[in-house]
Structures are given as C-alpha cells and as structure tokens.
Motif scaffolding. Structure first.
Motif: not given
Length: 199
Positions: A84-85, A88, A154
């Motif tokens: 997730s990092s 982002a 993503c």
C-alpha cells in the motif's frame, strides 16, 4: 472457496485481498486455518491431497495451527502495509521490510526437480508442515518487492475497498480493482451527485 478472488496479478496480493474493506472486520474472508487452506487450494498453492492432509494435521495440532493462522494474518498485514505504501508512492518503512525478512527466514529452500525436458522448482514435501500454505506467498512478496513490477502495484480508488492489484493497463490509468463492482459504484455516485446538484 467461493468467497475468494485471485485476480490481482500476484499471489501475495491475492492473500492481501482476502480482507477488502479494512474498516469493516466483517469483511475479512479469513476466519480460521481452514479458510487459509481453502484459499491456498483455490489459488493453486496446495493440491487437494495436501489440503486434506494439512486439515487433519491442524485438527491434531490445534494450538500450533492457530499460531500459524495468526502468523498468516500478521503476514497479510505486513504485505498490505508494504505494498500500500508502494502504491501511494512512499518507500516501505524499515519495520515493514524487517517483518518481511523475518517471514522469509521461515521459508525452506526450494529445490530443482525434473519436469519434462527441463526442470522446475519445488517445495520440500517429505514432512507435512502447517506453514506450507504461506511459503509461496512469502516468496511471492519477496519476488514482487524486488521486481520492476512493484511499480505497477495500485490500490483501489474506492473509499470502501483496499484491494491491491498490478496495473497493466495502457498508461497505467486503472483506478479500480474491478470496473464492474467498485468502478460502477463510483460512476453511480458521481451521476447521483451531478443529478442532485442540477435539480
């Protein structure tokens, strides 16, 4: 097995996606070690024979299988945070990388076996191990995190979905895990908001 989806493009992300909306604990598809076995069977990680043998072993060693299940949830959370990092545009933290490294230490080394005219990798299977469903997942996470493919990770743009996926669309413009679900809901919300403002 009906509740699982394997469309993320990576085995490790498929496990992460067993909990789609992280704001809702009821949305978690993994509730016990048996669910983990079902997921692993559906994802091609285990054969029917291996799944059956591990289920029997889990009943005999309930405390140990419970510990492996908790480790699976910890691994899933580590992978979610790490990827997730990345999705982002942030670098994974030292803690996330250290947690994945710790998981890698539990994975036995694969070996080559003959397959047709060539060879392929296989996991050691002489002794049944309750951690077997996690080995390919951990390897998948390590492989993805060190591959150029990691730049394609993503996270779904829907407010109520945290699914991760590999974006292979032209121009990498994909926003939703699935256009027929999250994408359509977002389109419907935008239409509703426009219609409400114009009335």
């Amino acid at each position: 097995m009906s509740g699982f989806d394997y469309s993320s493009g990576s085995l490790c992300l498929d496990l992460v996606n067993t909990w789609g909306n992280r704001a809702d604990p009821q949305n978690d598809r993994l509730t016990d070690y048996g669910d983990l076995l079902d997921w692993a069977l559906g994802g091609g990680v285990l054969s029917d024979r291996e799944r059956s043998a591990l289920e029997k072993l889990a009943h005999r060693e309930a405390t140990k299988s419970g510990g492996v299940f908790r480790a699976a949830l910890d691994l899933r959370e580590t992978m979610f945070q790490l990827f997730s990092s990345t999705a982002a545009g942030r670098r994974p933290s030292d803690r996330q990388v250290a947690a994945l490294n710790a998981s890698l230490q539990s994975v036995p080394r694969q070996r080559l076996c003959r397959s047709g005219d060539c060879c392929e990798w296989e996991w050691p299977t002489e002794k049944l191990d309750l951690r077997m469903p996690l080995w390919p997942v951990i390897q998948s996470a390590a492989d993805l995190s060190t591959s150029p493919e990691v730049q394609r990770v993503c996270e779904c743009g829907a407010d109520d979905c945290n699914w991760l996926f590999l974006d292979h669309s032209p121009g990498r413009r994909r926003r939703w895990c699935d256009m027929s679900t999250c994408g359509n809901r977002a389109k419907a919300r935008r239409y509703y908001e426009r219609h409400r403002r114009n009335t």
